[in-house]
Design a protein around this motif. Structure first.
Motif, mmCIF file in Angstrom:
data_model
loop_
_atom_site.group_PDB
_atom_site.id
_atom_site.type_symbol
_atom_site.label_atom_id
_atom_site.label_comp_id
_atom_site.label_asym_id
_atom_site.label_seq_id
_atom_site.Cartn_x
_atom_site.Cartn_y
_atom_site.Cartn_z
ATOM 1 N N ILE A 37 33.956 10.543 52.408
ATOM 2 C CA ILE A 37 34.659 11.825 52.601
ATOM 3 C C ILE A 37 35.023 12.030 54.081
ATOM 4 C CG2 ILE A 37 34.335 14.352 52.535
ATOM 5 C CD1 ILE A 37 33.014 13.936 49.798
ATOM 6 N N ASN A 38 34.111 11.681 54.962
ATOM 7 C CA ASN A 38 34.409 11.849 56.397
ATOM 8 C C ASN A 38 35.603 10.993 56.811
ATOM 9 O OD1 ASN A 38 32.257 13.553 56.408
ATOM 10 N ND2 ASN A 38 30.884 12.209 57.544
ATOM 11 N N LEU A 40 38.071 10.032 54.831
ATOM 12 C CA LEU A 40 39.282 10.653 54.264
ATOM 13 C C LEU A 40 39.770 11.800 55.144
ATOM 14 C CD1 LEU A 40 38.620 11.050 50.407
ATOM 15 C CD2 LEU A 40 40.190 9.477 51.527
ATOM 16 N N LEU A 41 38.828 12.638 55.565
ATOM 17 C CA LEU A 41 39.218 13.803 56.377
ATOM 18 C C LEU A 41 39.699 13.373 57.758
ATOM 19 C CD1 LEU A 41 36.491 16.428 55.364
ATOM 20 C CD2 LEU A 41 38.880 16.336 54.663
ATOM 21 N N GLU A 42 39.100 12.328 58.282
ATOM 22 C CA GLU A 42 39.530 11.815 59.587
ATOM 23 C C GLU A 42 40.974 11.304 59.495
ATOM 24 O OE1 GLU A 42 39.016 11.623 63.414
ATOM 25 O OE2 GLU A 42 37.447 12.397 62.089
ATOM 26 N N PHE A 47 48.006 12.924 59.287
ATOM 27 C CA PHE A 47 49.099 13.153 58.346
ATOM 28 C C PHE A 47 50.048 14.206 58.928
ATOM 29 C CE2 PHE A 47 50.958 14.426 54.224
ATOM 30 C CZ PHE A 47 51.266 13.172 53.754
ATOM 31 N N LEU A 49 52.166 16.948 58.848
ATOM 32 C CA LEU A 49 52.562 17.971 57.889
ATOM 33 C C LEU A 49 52.438 19.341 58.550
ATOM 34 C CD1 LEU A 49 53.306 18.192 54.836
ATOM 35 C CD2 LEU A 49 50.883 18.494 54.368
ATOM 36 N N SER A 50 53.505 20.111 58.453
ATOM 37 C CA SER A 50 53.422 21.464 59.016
ATOM 38 C C SER A 50 52.798 22.396 57.970
ATOM 39 C CB SER A 50 54.818 21.964 59.384
ATOM 40 O OG SER A 50 55.567 22.179 58.210
ATOM 41 N N LYS A 51 52.343 23.536 58.438
ATOM 42 C CA LYS A 51 51.742 24.519 57.511
ATOM 43 C C LYS A 51 52.778 24.967 56.478
ATOM 44 C CE LYS A 51 48.070 26.377 60.405
ATOM 45 N NZ LYS A 51 47.879 25.181 61.232
ATOM 46 N N TYR A 54 53.362 22.265 53.935
ATOM 47 C CA TYR A 54 52.192 22.159 53.055
ATOM 48 C C TYR A 54 52.222 23.256 51.978
ATOM 49 C CZ TYR A 54 47.337 22.429 51.489
ATOM 50 O OH TYR A 54 46.217 22.487 50.706
ATOM 51 N N LEU A 55 52.511 24.487 52.400
ATOM 52 C CA LEU A 55 52.554 25.593 51.438
ATOM 53 C C LEU A 55 53.653 25.368 50.397
ATOM 54 C CD1 LEU A 55 51.957 28.685 53.765
ATOM 55 C CD2 LEU A 55 50.359 27.696 52.112
ATOM 56 N N LYS A 58 52.371 22.838 47.871
ATOM 57 C CA LYS A 58 51.388 23.442 46.969
ATOM 58 C C LYS A 58 52.085 24.334 45.941
ATOM 59 C CE LYS A 58 47.584 22.792 47.110
ATOM 60 N NZ LYS A 58 46.784 21.637 46.622
ATOM 61 N N LYS A 62 51.967 23.853 41.918
ATOM 62 C CA LYS A 62 51.520 24.947 41.051
ATOM 63 C C LYS A 62 52.550 25.234 39.959
ATOM 64 C CE LYS A 62 48.656 27.827 42.941
ATOM 65 N NZ LYS A 62 48.143 28.854 43.851
ATOM 66 N N ARG A 65 52.524 22.612 37.333
ATOM 67 C CA ARG A 65 51.328 22.710 36.494
ATOM 68 C C ARG A 65 51.486 23.784 35.419
ATOM 69 N NH1 ARG A 65 45.374 22.240 39.210
ATOM 70 N NH2 ARG A 65 44.499 21.089 37.504
ATOM 71 N N LYS B 22 31.503 16.222 56.121
ATOM 72 C CA LYS B 22 32.350 17.192 56.836
ATOM 73 C C LYS B 22 32.938 18.255 55.902
ATOM 74 C CE LYS B 22 33.378 14.324 60.796
ATOM 75 N NZ LYS B 22 34.333 13.453 61.480
ATOM 76 N N ILE B 87 46.675 29.818 57.033
ATOM 77 C CA ILE B 87 47.880 28.993 56.928
ATOM 78 C C ILE B 87 49.103 29.851 56.585
ATOM 79 C CG2 ILE B 87 48.978 27.107 55.613
ATOM 80 C CD1 ILE B 87 46.266 25.781 55.368
ATOM 81 N N ARG B 106 45.127 30.957 52.439
ATOM 82 C CA ARG B 106 44.419 29.721 52.801
ATOM 83 C C ARG B 106 43.931 29.788 54.241
ATOM 84 N NH1 ARG B 106 45.280 25.270 49.365
ATOM 85 N NH2 ARG B 106 46.634 25.828 47.630
ATOM 86 N N ILE B 113 45.020 21.354 58.938
ATOM 87 C CA ILE B 113 45.411 21.891 57.626
ATOM 88 C C ILE B 113 44.354 21.501 56.593
ATOM 89 C CG2 ILE B 113 47.116 21.793 55.757
ATOM 90 C CD1 ILE B 113 49.287 21.442 57.748
#
Lengths: 66, 198
Positions: A37-38, A40-42, A47, A49-51, A54-55, A58, A62, A65, B22, B87, B106, B113
């Motif tokens: 996991i560490n 992956l997050l590192e 990556f 990507l702007s906020k 990203y929104l 998502k 959604k 889905r 983390k 965010i 968020r 992010i």
């Protein structure tokens, strides 16, 4: 969605994995999990990507889905 | 090496000797702020990750109880003071309005992010039930609240993606000696997934 056969194989794998988890001390499985996991997050930090972007992603996920 | 199991009590699960990753750290930080201002429950795939599922996630779904504007402002300032940012917006009023309109907001650590916490009001009776019947998980010295396992399993089946079904199977296999099968069947029926067999 995976094919039915793929899903059956993955469920079999999860059952085997849980069997292993149950007989493995927490400190052992969680150390392996932390490494995974560490890492992956590192990697996610790199990556680009702007906020806003990203929104939007998502929101699209959604909608798909629902 | 000492073998440590997961301990089950009424509405409480104790997970000792877990090496904190983390993602866990992030969840502990976010929930330690949330709990000062409102009740919360974690309802996402993080529940299965907490107990050992080997997969990543970029967001943690957290359902919160109703919160007043004053409390929300205090919470917002606490998050910002603790190195977090939202965010969706930098404006607490706008964020509060989003929550009031049943939208999720968020929060992440400043300048990042991933991971982030998707904080949302209850959207259905299953979320309300998760909040009402939340289960405390003690991880060494820290505690967090998660959805009841039976409801979490049924809800994951209902969501129905490959990843969700795998999470449901994982939780069922891990907790099958401890879960209440009547409750699980009840939630499966309520969510229209009664036919799924493990």
């Amino acid at each position: 969605m995976s094919s039915r056969r793929d899903m059956e194989d993955r469920i079999k794998f999860i059952k085997l994995y849980v069997e292993w988890l149950k007989k493995t001390p927490n400190e052992v499985w969680s150390a392996q999990q932390a490494e995974f996991i560490n890492a992956l997050l590192e990697n996610a930090k790199n990556f680009p990507l702007s906020k806003k972007k990203y929104l939007k992603i998502k929101e699209r996920v959604k909608k798909a889905r629902n | 090496m000492k073998k440590v199991e997961i301990t089950f009590e009424e509405k409480r699960i104790i997970l000792a000797n877990k090496r904190i990753n983390k993602l866990d750290e992030f969840v502990f930080k976010v929930t330690s702020i949330l709990e000062k201002y409102t009740e919360y429950v974690i309802v996402s795939g993080y529940v299965s990750i907490l107990f050992g599922r080997s997969r990543g996630t970029e967001d943690i779904d957290i359902v919160i109880s109703q919160i007043s504007l004053d409390k929300f402002n205090e919470m917002f300032n606490d998050f910002v003071k603790s190195g977090f940012e939202f965010i969706n917006s930098d404006d607490p009023i706008e964020l509060f309005e989003m929550l009031s309109e049943k939208q999720a907001i968020r929060v992440c650590e400043k300048g990042t992010i991933f991971p982030n916490a998707e904080i949302k009001p209850p959207k259905d009776r299953f979320h309300l039930e998760a909040l009402k019947d939340r289960v405390e998980v003690v991880v060494d010295e820290r505690k967090i609240f998660i959805s009841p396992i039976e409801l979490q399993i049924a809800y994951k089946l209902y969501l129905g993606s490959d990843k969700d079904i795998e999470d449901a199977v994982f939780l069922y296999e891990l907790f099958k000696e401890h879960i209440n099968n009547e409750k699980l069947q009840y939630w499966k029926e309520q969510l229209g997934v009664a036919d799924f067999e493990f």
